[in-house]
Design an enzyme around this catalytic site. Structure first.
Site, PDB file in Angstrom:
ATOM      1  CE  LYS A 296      64.664  25.179  26.039  1.00 40.38           C
ATOM      2  NZ  LYS A 296      63.256  25.378  26.302  1.00 40.38           N
TER       3      LYS A 296
ATOM      4  CG  ASP B  93      59.440  21.579  23.479  1.00 36.12           C
ATOM      5  OD1 ASP B  93      60.520  21.196  23.959  1.00 36.12           O
ATOM      6  OD2 ASP B  93      58.913  22.679  23.753  1.00 36.12           O
TER       7      ASP B  93
ATOM      8  CD  GLN C  96      61.108  28.251  27.199  1.00 31.29           C
ATOM      9  OE1 GLN C  96      61.914  27.856  26.359  1.00 31.29           O
ATOM     10  NE2 GLN C  96      60.899  27.602  28.326  1.00 31.29           N
TER      11      GLN C  96
END
Ligand code: NDP
Length: 283
Positions: A53, A120, A97
């Site tokens: 990422k 997200d 995460q």
């Protein structure tokens, strides 16, 4: 017949080229899109996702930072960090995460992220807006899947889409997005009876199960578009999807590979959400 491969790698590259220009434009206006990724602990898969990422952010010229916290971090400490980032005008996207260590409640952490920085797309406000079709940050994997289907040039509207999997991060949201594109959607899961009979009626089949090569040609109607979300590491160490690629490719019209399919698109949609956030909420 052999299905055309929808390469997530190639599509992601194309999209990231466009993003580079968008970032350049934003920079001219004094805005550098910024993403913070928080990782708690040392889960090896998470470490590699986080690395990918950050690399992708750098490639398109965005600012990115990693906050790597020890496994022993308390929930309050993590929430404190998120609260600081929510107020930091340089940061347009915050990603925690997952999975988190067991002593930290995932729901509380997701709810603590400002919905305006929830790139997200997991915050209940973004999920709710997605359900009613309002503006929101769409979850990255489902959004990437839609982009891949659209890349085929085949109209989603009117098609029968069958989604295997009903998780909050893949199965449910991709089903909703397909519905919004006017597909007729069937959602299957571990309690579904006669799975093969249902999947064989799919024009578009999405496998998001987490079982290596479960979807053999018996599950697929000739000519179907097959999207493989699964990422499974098998005994010899290689990564395979939920679909038996070699076998299903022979009858599908389009198929996504693993690796190089949905994975790169997930990261690309994360970049896209961060740029969108920087445009909408610059500081
Ligand atoms: P979950 O484990 O949360 O969900 C799996 C779903 O599959 C569940 O709904 C489950 O049903 C269903 N299922 C399990 N076994 C069967 C079966 N035998 N028949 C039919 N349905 C079954 O997984 P995720 O949705 O998080 O992820 C799915 C896969 O996608 C994983 O391999 C994951 O690694 C991968 N993934 C890949 C991403 C990418 O970017 N490429 C991103 C996210 C995930 P039930 O609800 O009844 O338990």
């Amino acid at each position: 017949m052999s299905g055309v491969i929808i390469s997530g790698k190639v599509l992601a590259k194309e999209m990231r080229e466009t993003m580079k220009s968008e970032v350049e434009e934003l920079k001219k206006a004094g805005i550098i899109p910024g993403l913070t990724v928080i990782l708690v602990g040392n889960n090896p898969a998470s470490l590699s996702y986080v690395k990918a990422k950050r690399k992708a952010c750098q490639e398109v010229g965005m600012y990115s930072e990693l906050i790597h916290l020890p496994e022993s971090t308390t929930q309050d400490e993590l929430l404190g960090k998120i609260s600081e980032l929510n107020k930091n005008p340089k940061i347009h996207g915050i990603l925690v995460q997952l999975p988190l260590p067991e002593h930290i409640e995932e729901k509380a952490v997701i709810a603590a992220i400002s919905p305006y920085k929830d790139v997200d797309g997991f915050h209940p406000i973004n999920v709710g807006n997605m359900v009613i079709g309002d503006s929101c940050f769409l979850p990255c994997t489902p959004h990437g899947i839609i982009k891949m289907i659209e890349k085929t040039g085949i109209e989603i509207s009117g098609k029968h889409a069958v989604v295997i999997g009903r998780s909050n991060i893949v199965g449910k949201p991709v089903s909703l997005l397909l519905l919004q594109k006017n597909a007729t959607v069937t959602i299957c899961h571990s309690r579904t009876n006669h799975l093969k009979e249902i999947t064989r009626r799919a024009d578009i089949l999405i496998a998001a199960v987490g079982r290596p090569k479960m979807i053999t040609k018996e599950y697929v109607s000739p000519g179907a578009i097959v999207i493989d979300v699964g990422v499974n590491r098998i005994e010899n160490g290689t990564l395979v999807g939920d679909v038996d690629f070699e076998e299903v490719r022979k009858i599908a019209s389009y198929i996504t590979p693993v690796p190089g399919g949905v994975g790169p698109m997930t990261i690309t949609m994360l970049l896209s959400n961060t740029i969108k956030s920087a445009k909408q909420f610059p500081a």
